[in-house]
Design an enzyme around this catalytic site. Structure first.
Site, mmCIF file in Angstrom:
data_model
loop_
_atom_site.group_PDB
_atom_site.id
_atom_site.type_symbol
_atom_site.label_atom_id
_atom_site.label_comp_id
_atom_site.label_asym_id
_atom_site.label_seq_id
_atom_site.Cartn_x
_atom_site.Cartn_y
_atom_site.Cartn_z
ATOM 1 N N ASP A 220 -8.473 2.505 -3.388
ATOM 2 C CA ASP A 220 -7.415 1.667 -2.695
ATOM 3 C C ASP A 220 -6.827 0.675 -3.706
ATOM 4 O OD1 ASP A 220 -5.980 0.189 -1.010
ATOM 5 O OD2 ASP A 220 -7.364 -0.131 0.669
ATOM 6 N N CYS B 222 0.754 -1.391 0.155
ATOM 7 C CA CYS B 222 0.024 -0.080 -0.004
ATOM 8 C C CYS B 222 0.750 1.240 0.128
ATOM 9 C CB CYS B 222 -1.068 0.164 1.080
ATOM 10 S SG CYS B 222 -0.075 0.037 2.779
ATOM 11 N N HIS C 234 -2.305 1.022 7.355
ATOM 12 C CA HIS C 234 -2.557 0.994 6.022
ATOM 13 C C HIS C 234 -2.850 2.394 5.623
ATOM 14 C CE1 HIS C 234 -4.066 -0.615 2.102
ATOM 15 N NE2 HIS C 234 -5.201 -0.109 2.262
#
Length: 259
Positions: A124, A71, A109
Site C-alpha cells: 500500500d 490511493c 480505499h
C-alpha cells in the site's frame, strides 16, 4: 507515457527489477519516501474519474513531476509497475471507520495483495498514514517496523489492520476482505463523491487538506489542521492554528526536500 525505467529511477530504485521480497520491500519503502500522499492531486473539476483513469497522464503528474496522489492514483500506478516487473498482484478494497460511516461503502480505499514464494503480502503506497512502510505479511503474528507494531485481527466477515506505536494502544488503520476486486467496483465511490462535491459549497480554509510523507524512521501526516509525526514509533501531534505556518507545512510535506 508510463515507463518502468523512469518510474524506478524516480523512486530511487533504478535497476531493481527482481521478483523477490527484498526487492519488493525496497520498492515499497522507497516509493513511499519519494512520492507523497497528496489529496489535492485528485482534481474533480472536470468530473470524478476513479475507474476510467488516464494512467499515462497520472504517471506524469504523480510520479515524474513528484506531485504525489491518492490511493486511487498511486496504488493503481504501483500495481502496474509490479505487474510489469512480474509480480502476482491482486486488487483489494478497504475502508476506515470514518470513511465507512460517511459513505456506507467498503471501497473507500484501494490497495493490493502480492503472492510471492508461497506467502501473501499487503502492499500500500497510497495511504496518508500512519501505516506500514514495508510490505506486511498476511499472518496472525505481530510484526514490527520502524518502532511500530502491526497485526491483522479477524473480525468475522472482515479483517482489521491494527497498528500501535511505542506507547500508544492498538488502533485500526482500516478493515478489508480478501475478496479480489475490479477497477469497476469503485463506480459506487465515484457516485458518492459526485454527490459530496455537489453538496459541498463551503469555504476551503485548510480543513480539507490531507497529505502525508514517509521518513527514513517514520511518517508525517497533515489532516486538516492536525499534524502527526511518528519517528521510531514515538508519536507527536499538534494543531496548526497559524495560516502561514499551515501553508509552509503543506509545501514542505510535498517537497522532495522534506526530511
Amino acid at each position: 507515457m508510463f515507463d518502468v525505467d523512469r518510474y524506478l529511477a524516480r523512486i530511487g530504485c533504478a535497476g531493481e527489477t527482481g521478483v523477490d521480497i527484498a526487492t519488493l520491500r525496497k520498492l515499497h519503502r522507497d516509493h513511499l519516501m519519494a512520492i507523497p500522499y497528496n489529496g489535492a492531486t485528485q482534481d474533480f473539476a472536470d468530473g470524478v474519474r476513479l475507474v476510467d483513469l488516464d494512467e499515462d497522464a497520472t504517471f506524469e503528474t504523480c510520479v515524474i513531476q513528484g506531485r504525489g496522489g491518492t490511493c486511487f492514483q498511486l496504488n493503481r500506478l504501483f500495481s502496474r509497475l509490479l505487474t510489469e516487473l512480474g509480480y502476482d498482484v491482486t486488487l483489494l478494497a478497504a475502508s476506515t471507520a470514518e470513511g465507512r460511516e460517511a459513505s456506507g461503502l467498503d471501497v473507500e480505499h484501494m490497495f493490493h495483495r502480492v503472492a510471492l514464494d508461497g506467502a501473501d503480502w499487503l502492499v500500500d503506497v497510497g495511504y496518508p498514514g500512519p501505516s506500514y512502510v514495508e510490505p506486511l505479511l498476511v499472518t496472525d503474528a505481530v510484526q514490527s517496523q520502524y518502532g511500530c507494531q502491526y497485526r491483522l485481527v479477524d473480525r468475522g466477515s472482515r479483517t482489521a489492520l491494527q497498528r500501535r506505536g511505542r506507547i500508544t494502544r492498538w488502533s485500526v488503520v482500516y478493515t478489508f476482505t480478501p475478496e479480489a476486486r475490479q477497477w469497476s467496483d469503485w463506480k459506487e465511490m465515484e457516485e458518492f463523491l459526485v454527490q459530496e462535491i455537489a453538496a459541498d459549497a463551503g469555504p476551503r480554509d485548510g480543513r480539507n487538506i490531507l497529505c502525508g510523507r514517509t521518513l527514513d524512521n517514520g511518517q508525517a501526516v497533515l489532516k486538516g489542521r492536525r499534524y502527526l509525526t511518528v519517528r521510531d514509533g514515538r508519536e507527536e501531534t499538534r494543531t496548526i492554528t497559524d495560516d502561514d505556518e499551515h501553508q509552509r507545512l503543506v509545501s514542505h510535506l510535498l517537497s522532495d526536500a522534506f526530511g
